[in-house]
Design a protein around this motif. Structure first.
Motif, PDB file in Angstrom:
ATOM      1  N   LEU A  10       0.834  -1.204   0.000  1.00  0.00           N
ATOM      2  CA  LEU A  10       0.000   0.000   0.000  1.00  0.00           C
ATOM      3  C   LEU A  10       0.870   1.256   0.000  1.00  0.00           C
ATOM      4  O   LEU A  10       0.573   2.225  -0.717  1.00  0.00           O
ATOM      5  CB  LEU A  10      -0.952  -0.005   1.200  1.00  0.00           C
ATOM      6  N   LEU A  11       1.936   1.240   0.762  1.00  0.00           N
ATOM      7  CA  LEU A  11       2.861   2.387   0.759  1.00  0.00           C
ATOM      8  C   LEU A  11       3.469   2.585  -0.623  1.00  0.00           C
ATOM      9  O   LEU A  11       3.589   3.718  -1.111  1.00  0.00           O
ATOM     10  CB  LEU A  11       3.959   2.193   1.803  1.00  0.00           C
ATOM     11  N   LYS A  12       3.840   1.497  -1.282  1.00  0.00           N
ATOM     12  CA  LYS A  12       4.417   1.577  -2.624  1.00  0.00           C
ATOM     13  C   LYS A  12       3.391   2.127  -3.617  1.00  0.00           C
ATOM     14  O   LYS A  12       3.727   2.949  -4.489  1.00  0.00           O
ATOM     15  CB  LYS A  12       4.920   0.198  -3.064  1.00  0.00           C
ATOM     16  N   LEU A  13       2.154   1.686  -3.502  1.00  0.00           N
ATOM     17  CA  LEU A  13       1.092   2.203  -4.381  1.00  0.00           C
ATOM     18  C   LEU A  13       0.905   3.705  -4.188  1.00  0.00           C
ATOM     19  O   LEU A  13       0.777   4.467  -5.163  1.00  0.00           O
ATOM     20  CB  LEU A  13      -0.232   1.462  -4.118  1.00  0.00           C
ATOM     21  N   ALA A  14       0.904   4.137  -2.933  1.00  0.00           N
ATOM     22  CA  ALA A  14       0.752   5.563  -2.633  1.00  0.00           C
ATOM     23  C   ALA A  14       1.937   6.352  -3.182  1.00  0.00           C
ATOM     24  O   ALA A  14       1.758   7.443  -3.751  1.00  0.00           O
ATOM     25  CB  ALA A  14       0.610   5.778  -1.129  1.00  0.00           C
ATOM     26  N   GLU A  15       3.144   5.800  -3.053  1.00  0.00           N
ATOM     27  CA  GLU A  15       4.333   6.470  -3.600  1.00  0.00           C
ATOM     28  C   GLU A  15       4.248   6.586  -5.123  1.00  0.00           C
ATOM     29  O   GLU A  15       4.632   7.604  -5.704  1.00  0.00           O
ATOM     30  CB  GLU A  15       5.603   5.703  -3.209  1.00  0.00           C
ATOM     31  N   THR A  16       3.758   5.560  -5.757  1.00  0.00           N
ATOM     32  CA  THR A  16       3.618   5.570  -7.209  1.00  0.00           C
ATOM     33  C   THR A  16       2.617   6.631  -7.647  1.00  0.00           C
ATOM     34  O   THR A  16       2.871   7.390  -8.592  1.00  0.00           O
ATOM     35  CB  THR A  16       3.184   4.185  -7.717  1.00  0.00           C
ATOM     36  N   LEU A  17       1.490   6.711  -6.951  1.00  0.00           N
ATOM     37  CA  LEU A  17       0.493   7.725  -7.280  1.00  0.00           C
ATOM     38  C   LEU A  17       1.052   9.122  -7.028  1.00  0.00           C
ATOM     39  O   LEU A  17       0.881  10.040  -7.840  1.00  0.00           O
ATOM     40  CB  LEU A  17      -0.791   7.502  -6.468  1.00  0.00           C
ATOM     41  N   GLU A  18       1.744   9.281  -5.928  1.00  0.00           N
ATOM     42  CA  GLU A  18       2.360  10.573  -5.611  1.00  0.00           C
ATOM     43  C   GLU A  18       3.362  10.970  -6.694  1.00  0.00           C
ATOM     44  O   GLU A  18       3.412  12.125  -7.128  1.00  0.00           O
ATOM     45  CB  GLU A  18       3.049  10.503  -4.244  1.00  0.00           C
ATOM     46  N   SER A  19       4.124  10.007  -7.169  1.00  0.00           N
ATOM     47  CA  SER A  19       5.104  10.271  -8.231  1.00  0.00           C
ATOM     48  C   SER A  19       4.404  10.700  -9.520  1.00  0.00           C
ATOM     49  O   SER A  19       4.856  11.626 -10.205  1.00  0.00           O
ATOM     50  CB  SER A  19       5.944   9.017  -8.480  1.00  0.00           C
ATOM     51  N   ARG A  20       3.302  10.060  -9.845  1.00  0.00           N
ATOM     52  CA  ARG A  20       2.539  10.440 -11.036  1.00  0.00           C
ATOM     53  C   ARG A  20       2.015  11.878 -10.905  1.00  0.00           C
ATOM     54  O   ARG A  20       2.066  12.647 -11.857  1.00  0.00           O
ATOM     55  CB  ARG A  20       1.355   9.496 -11.243  1.00  0.00           C
ATOM     56  N   ILE A  21       1.518  12.192  -9.734  1.00  0.00           N
ATOM     57  CA  ILE A  21       0.991  13.542  -9.507  1.00  0.00           C
ATOM     58  C   ILE A  21       2.110  14.567  -9.657  1.00  0.00           C
ATOM     59  O   ILE A  21       1.932  15.610 -10.305  1.00  0.00           O
ATOM     60  CB  ILE A  21       0.308  13.638  -8.124  1.00  0.00           C
ATOM     61  N   GLU A  22       3.270  14.280  -9.090  1.00  0.00           N
ATOM     62  CA  GLU A  22       4.409  15.204  -9.198  1.00  0.00           C
ATOM     63  C   GLU A  22       4.848  15.368 -10.654  1.00  0.00           C
ATOM     64  O   GLU A  22       5.177  16.471 -11.091  1.00  0.00           O
ATOM     65  CB  GLU A  22       5.581  14.716  -8.338  1.00  0.00           C
ATOM     66  N   THR A  23       4.842  14.284 -11.408  1.00  0.00           N
ATOM     67  CA  THR A  23       5.197  14.359 -12.827  1.00  0.00           C
ATOM     68  C   THR A  23       4.212  15.240 -13.582  1.00  0.00           C
ATOM     69  O   THR A  23       4.615  16.103 -14.381  1.00  0.00           O
ATOM     70  CB  THR A  23       5.232  12.946 -13.452  1.00  0.00           C
ATOM     71  N   LEU A  24       2.934  15.036 -13.317  1.00  0.00           N
ATOM     72  CA  LEU A  24       1.908  15.858 -13.984  1.00  0.00           C
ATOM     73  C   LEU A  24       2.011  17.322 -13.550  1.00  0.00           C
ATOM     74  O   LEU A  24       1.836  18.225 -14.377  1.00  0.00           O
ATOM     75  CB  LEU A  24       0.509  15.299 -13.679  1.00  0.00           C
ATOM     76  N   ARG A  25       2.294  17.540 -12.281  1.00  0.00           N
ATOM     77  CA  ARG A  25       2.456  18.915 -11.784  1.00  0.00           C
ATOM     78  C   ARG A  25       3.626  19.590 -12.515  1.00  0.00           C
ATOM     79  O   ARG A  25       3.559  20.753 -12.884  1.00  0.00           O
ATOM     80  CB  ARG A  25       2.687  18.927 -10.276  1.00  0.00           C
ATOM     81  N   GLY A  26       4.692  18.819 -12.758  1.00  0.00           N
ATOM     82  CA  GLY A  26       5.837  19.356 -13.487  1.00  0.00           C
ATOM     83  C   GLY A  26       5.480  19.715 -14.919  1.00  0.00           C
ATOM     84  O   GLY A  26       5.997  20.682 -15.477  1.00  0.00           O
ATOM     85  N   LYS A  27       4.601  18.931 -15.541  1.00  0.00           N
ATOM     86  CA  LYS A  27       4.201  19.187 -16.931  1.00  0.00           C
ATOM     87  C   LYS A  27       3.193  20.328 -17.048  1.00  0.00           C
ATOM     88  O   LYS A  27       3.277  21.154 -17.947  1.00  0.00           O
ATOM     89  CB  LYS A  27       3.567  17.933 -17.549  1.00  0.00           C
ATOM     90  N   PHE A  28       2.200  20.331 -16.149  1.00  0.00           N
ATOM     91  CA  PHE A  28       1.071  21.247 -16.299  1.00  0.00           C
ATOM     92  C   PHE A  28       1.032  22.370 -15.272  1.00  0.00           C
ATOM     93  O   PHE A  28       0.183  23.246 -15.355  1.00  0.00           O
ATOM     94  CB  PHE A  28      -0.248  20.465 -16.231  1.00  0.00           C
ATOM     95  N   GLY A  29       1.915  22.322 -14.293  1.00  0.00           N
ATOM     96  CA  GLY A  29       1.904  23.350 -13.260  1.00  0.00           C
ATOM     97  C   GLY A  29       0.779  23.107 -12.263  1.00  0.00           C
ATOM     98  O   GLY A  29       0.236  22.020 -12.149  1.00  0.00           O
TER      99      GLY A  29
END
Length: 127
Positions: free
Chosen positions: A25-44
């Motif tokens: 579950l921690l790994k899943l949350a980290e993966t989702l957090e990483s996706r969000i950070e990547t999208l934040r980097g692309k779209f602000g």
């Protein structure tokens, strides 16, 4: 039932999971957090909810692609199994045919030897 805290998009969430699944579950949350950070980097900064939805949609997109690929590979595997079974059947049939041919040849050689022995008469036996 275990409870752990995960951080997603900067927010803490208390989540329940089965015993032994905490690390997953921690790994899943980290993966989702990483996706969000990547999208934040692309779209602000386009809004927390929108970033979270976009991250979830990208994960679902990858899951759908993976599921389709798995189905295609399963179909390919089934085809290969069918081909392998047919090849094994042909191999067995070929082995039986070769064995029968060798046995028939051995019988002909034996008969020929007997005929030669009778023809020569009391001479030295060949076989």
């Amino acid at each position: 039932m275990s409870h752990i805290n995960v951080t997603i998009n900067g927010r803490q969430y208390r989540m329940a999971c089965e015993e032994g699944q905490e690390v997953r579950l921690l790994k899943l949350a980290e993966t989702l957090e990483s996706r969000i950070e990547t999208l934040r980097g692309k779209f602000g900064e386009i809004g927390d909810a929108r970033l979270t939805v976009m991250a979830a949609l990208t994960a679902c997109d990858e899951l759908l692609d993976a599921s389709q690929r798995i189905r295609a590979l399963e179909q390919e595997l089934e085809s290969l199994r069918t081909v392998r079974a047919a090849a094994a059947d042909r191999t067995r049939a070929t082995q039986v045919a070769v064995s029968n041919a060798l046995n028939a040849a051995a019988e002909r050689i034996e008969r020929t030897t007997q005929v030669l022995n009778r023809t020569i008469g009391g001479g030295v036996a060949i076989g």
